[in-house]
Motif scaffolding. Structure first.
Motif, mmCIF file in Angstrom:
data_model
loop_
_atom_site.group_PDB
_atom_site.id
_atom_site.type_symbol
_atom_site.label_atom_id
_atom_site.label_comp_id
_atom_site.label_asym_id
_atom_site.label_seq_id
_atom_site.Cartn_x
_atom_site.Cartn_y
_atom_site.Cartn_z
ATOM 1 N N GLU A 231 -6.076 -70.903 37.323
ATOM 2 C CA GLU A 231 -7.388 -71.515 37.502
ATOM 3 C C GLU A 231 -7.419 -72.907 36.869
ATOM 4 N N GLU A 232 -6.794 -73.045 35.729
ATOM 5 C CA GLU A 232 -6.728 -74.358 35.085
ATOM 6 C C GLU A 232 -5.921 -75.335 35.935
ATOM 7 N N ALA A 233 -4.806 -74.845 36.498
ATOM 8 C CA ALA A 233 -3.997 -75.689 37.379
ATOM 9 C C ALA A 233 -4.775 -76.061 38.630
ATOM 10 N N ALA A 234 -5.563 -75.131 39.141
ATOM 11 C CA ALA A 234 -6.375 -75.407 40.334
ATOM 12 C C ALA A 234 -7.417 -76.487 40.045
ATOM 13 N N ALA A 235 -8.018 -76.427 38.866
ATOM 14 C CA ALA A 235 -9.002 -77.441 38.495
ATOM 15 C C ALA A 235 -8.353 -78.819 38.389
ATOM 16 N N THR A 236 -7.154 -78.863 37.841
ATOM 17 C CA THR A 236 -6.430 -80.128 37.726
ATOM 18 C C THR A 236 -6.105 -80.692 39.101
ATOM 19 N N THR A 237 -5.660 -79.812 39.997
ATOM 20 C CA THR A 237 -5.336 -80.246 41.356
ATOM 21 C C THR A 237 -6.580 -80.741 42.088
ATOM 22 N N ARG A 238 -7.681 -80.014 41.928
ATOM 23 C CA ARG A 238 -8.942 -80.417 42.569
ATOM 24 C C ARG A 238 -9.365 -81.801 42.073
ATOM 25 N N ALA A 239 -9.270 -82.028 40.780
ATOM 26 C CA ALA A 239 -9.651 -83.325 40.224
ATOM 27 C C ALA A 239 -8.754 -84.437 40.761
ATOM 28 N N ALA A 240 -7.460 -84.143 40.927
ATOM 29 C CA ALA A 240 -6.531 -85.145 41.443
ATOM 30 C C ALA A 240 -6.866 -85.504 42.883
ATOM 31 N N ILE A 241 -7.194 -84.489 43.697
ATOM 32 C CA ILE A 241 -7.562 -84.765 45.085
ATOM 33 C C ILE A 241 -8.845 -85.580 45.148
ATOM 34 N N ASP A 242 -9.839 -85.162 44.358
ATOM 35 C CA ASP A 242 -11.114 -85.883 44.363
ATOM 36 C C ASP A 242 -10.939 -87.342 43.945
ATOM 37 N N ALA A 243 -10.076 -87.576 42.967
ATOM 38 C CA ALA A 243 -9.845 -88.946 42.506
ATOM 39 C C ALA A 243 -9.243 -89.796 43.609
ATOM 40 N N GLN A 244 -8.340 -89.207 44.377
ATOM 41 C CA GLN A 244 -7.739 -89.943 45.476
ATOM 42 C C GLN A 244 -8.770 -90.252 46.573
ATOM 43 N N LEU A 245 -9.677 -89.313 46.801
ATOM 44 C CA LEU A 245 -10.689 -89.527 47.838
ATOM 45 C C LEU A 245 -11.636 -90.666 47.476
ATOM 46 N N GLU A 246 -11.895 -90.819 46.187
ATOM 47 C CA GLU A 246 -12.786 -91.896 45.753
ATOM 48 C C GLU A 246 -12.229 -93.270 46.113
ATOM 49 N N ASP A 247 -10.912 -93.356 46.230
ATOM 50 C CA ASP A 247 -10.270 -94.633 46.515
ATOM 51 C C ASP A 247 -9.898 -94.799 47.983
ATOM 52 N N ASN A 248 -10.256 -93.822 48.803
ATOM 53 C CA ASN A 248 -9.874 -93.905 50.206
ATOM 54 C C ASN A 248 -11.031 -93.405 51.066
ATOM 55 N N ALA A 249 -11.832 -94.310 51.534
ATOM 56 C CA ALA A 249 -13.030 -93.960 52.291
ATOM 57 C C ALA A 249 -12.701 -93.259 53.599
ATOM 58 N N ASP A 250 -11.591 -93.643 54.253
ATOM 59 C CA ASP A 250 -11.229 -93.033 55.527
ATOM 60 C C ASP A 250 -10.897 -91.550 55.345
ATOM 61 N N VAL A 251 -10.109 -91.264 54.330
ATOM 62 C CA VAL A 251 -9.740 -89.868 54.079
ATOM 63 C C VAL A 251 -10.977 -89.080 53.665
ATOM 64 N N ALA A 252 -11.830 -89.677 52.839
ATOM 65 C CA ALA A 252 -13.057 -89.004 52.412
ATOM 66 C C ALA A 252 -13.928 -88.652 53.614
ATOM 67 N N ALA A 253 -13.960 -89.541 54.605
ATOM 68 C CA ALA A 253 -14.757 -89.275 55.797
ATOM 69 C C ALA A 253 -14.203 -88.088 56.579
ATOM 70 N N VAL A 254 -12.875 -87.987 56.630
ATOM 71 C CA VAL A 254 -12.258 -86.860 57.322
ATOM 72 C C VAL A 254 -12.589 -85.559 56.604
ATOM 73 N N VAL A 255 -12.539 -85.577 55.277
ATOM 74 C CA VAL A 255 -12.863 -84.373 54.509
ATOM 75 C C VAL A 255 -14.314 -83.975 54.723
ATOM 76 N N ARG A 256 -15.212 -84.960 54.787
ATOM 77 C CA ARG A 256 -16.620 -84.641 55.062
ATOM 78 C C ARG A 256 -16.766 -83.982 56.436
ATOM 79 N N ALA A 257 -15.988 -84.456 57.409
ATOM 80 C CA ALA A 257 -16.042 -83.854 58.746
ATOM 81 C C ALA A 257 -15.548 -82.407 58.696
ATOM 82 N N LEU A 258 -14.518 -82.161 57.891
ATOM 83 C CA LEU A 258 -14.027 -80.793 57.729
ATOM 84 C C LEU A 258 -15.065 -79.915 57.040
#
Length: 301
Positions: A231-258
């Motif tokens: 669970e701790e590793a999952a939280a770390t991974t989630r935070a890493a993905i979210d951080a990347q999305l903050e810097d990439n609007a195109d990818v963030a838009a795709v995730v919102r569509a999903l």
């Protein structure tokens, strides 16, 4: 033509302890394992729970060495070591001391029928009451939603409460799935769980899916399985993905569509979430840098 005796394919350890109607968890390598969820779950159990080997298969008869070459280490002027493939049955004890079995190792490349017959013999010899298979598949869903699980089994009562994910589909076979099928035909109780992994992170470790597999296994079997480190590793991974999305609007838009697609599916208006070619955003849309970043992450077990 006479079939080779399955009993010659494995050996039970003579000093193994007696156990009363244990559960057998099957977590083989080699088939689809999106997010390495099965591997993460297996390694976590072996790293956190006491265990010992109670049965060994003759992997030399089952492994295709040219297709999956075992690693060897060369040091200066000699071969230092050889990591031989091992197909083992471990006896573990859960957090409350309840014994259960874990089948681990590379999926056999050959002799599937003989292998599944051998496992059935072990099931009978060790008095296994239920076999649980673990798997993970890529799905068209976002990492921001709960990890879902597909359940299947020998008896509808074993998977009561799980919604069917498809009416009928033909997929490539695996030794693990054939084992569940043969156990069912022989009258043994068997279930399988396949965790849903967002397809855009399926090539990287996704610990949240491993947590889901262990939680469903615990719920079905009554075993008390630790998940804190995952669970701790999952939280770390989630935070890493979210951080990347903050810097990439195109990818963030795709995730919102999903997310919208997932929410519509949950509401009963959506289509299948199985990741199929032609229906999903491309890897380029999801951001190659996101996958590269996540592939470098190595969460602790």
């Amino acid at each position: 033509m006479a079939r080779l005796d399955p009993r010659e394919l494995y050996e039970l350890e003579p000093d193994r302890p007696e156990v009363d109607r244990p559960v057998l968890v099957q977590a083989l390598d080699g088939f689809v394992d999106a997010g390495s969820a099965t591997r993460l779950a297996r390694e976590h159990l072996l790293a956190t729970l006491p265990h010992q080997v109670v049965a060994r298969f003759d992997a030399d008869q089952l492994h295709d060495y040219r297709a999956r070459r075992p690693p060897m280490q060369f040091v200066e002027d000699h071969w230092e070591s050889y990591d031989a493939p091992e197909l083992l049955v471990h006896l573990l004890r859960d957090a409350e001391g309840t014994p259960f079995l874990l089948l681990s190792g590379p999926e056999p490349d050959v002799q599937w029928e003989r292998f599944t017959a051998a496992v059935q013999m072990i099931v009978v010899q060790l008095g296994v009451r239920l076999t649980v298979g673990l798997n993970a598949i890529p799905m068209s869903l976002p990492h921001t939603r709960p990890v879902g699980v597909i359940a299947h089994g020998s008896d509808k009562e074993l998977i009561a409460g799980y919604e069917p994910w498809v009416g009928s589909v033909t997929v490539p076979g695996s030794a693990g799935h054939l084992l569940e099928h043969r156990l069912t035909q022989a009258g043994h109780a068997a279930v399988g769980f396949a965790a849903h992994v967002p397809h855009y992170v399926s090539s990287s470790d996704f610990p949240a899916a491993a947590v889901a597999l262990l939680r469903e296994t615990a719920k079905t079997t009554g075993l008390v399985l630790p998940t804190t480190a995952l669970e701790e590793a999952a939280a770390t991974t989630r935070a890493a993905i979210d951080a990347q999305l903050e810097d990439n609007a195109d990818v963030a838009a795709v995730v919102r569509a999903l997310e919208e697609q997932y929410d519509a599916f949950v509401a009963g208006r959506g289509r299948s979430l199985l990741a199929e070619e032609g229906e999903l955003p491309s890897a380029d849309e999801l951001g190659a840098e996101l996958e590269r970043f996540l592939a470098e992450q190595t969460p602790e077990p």
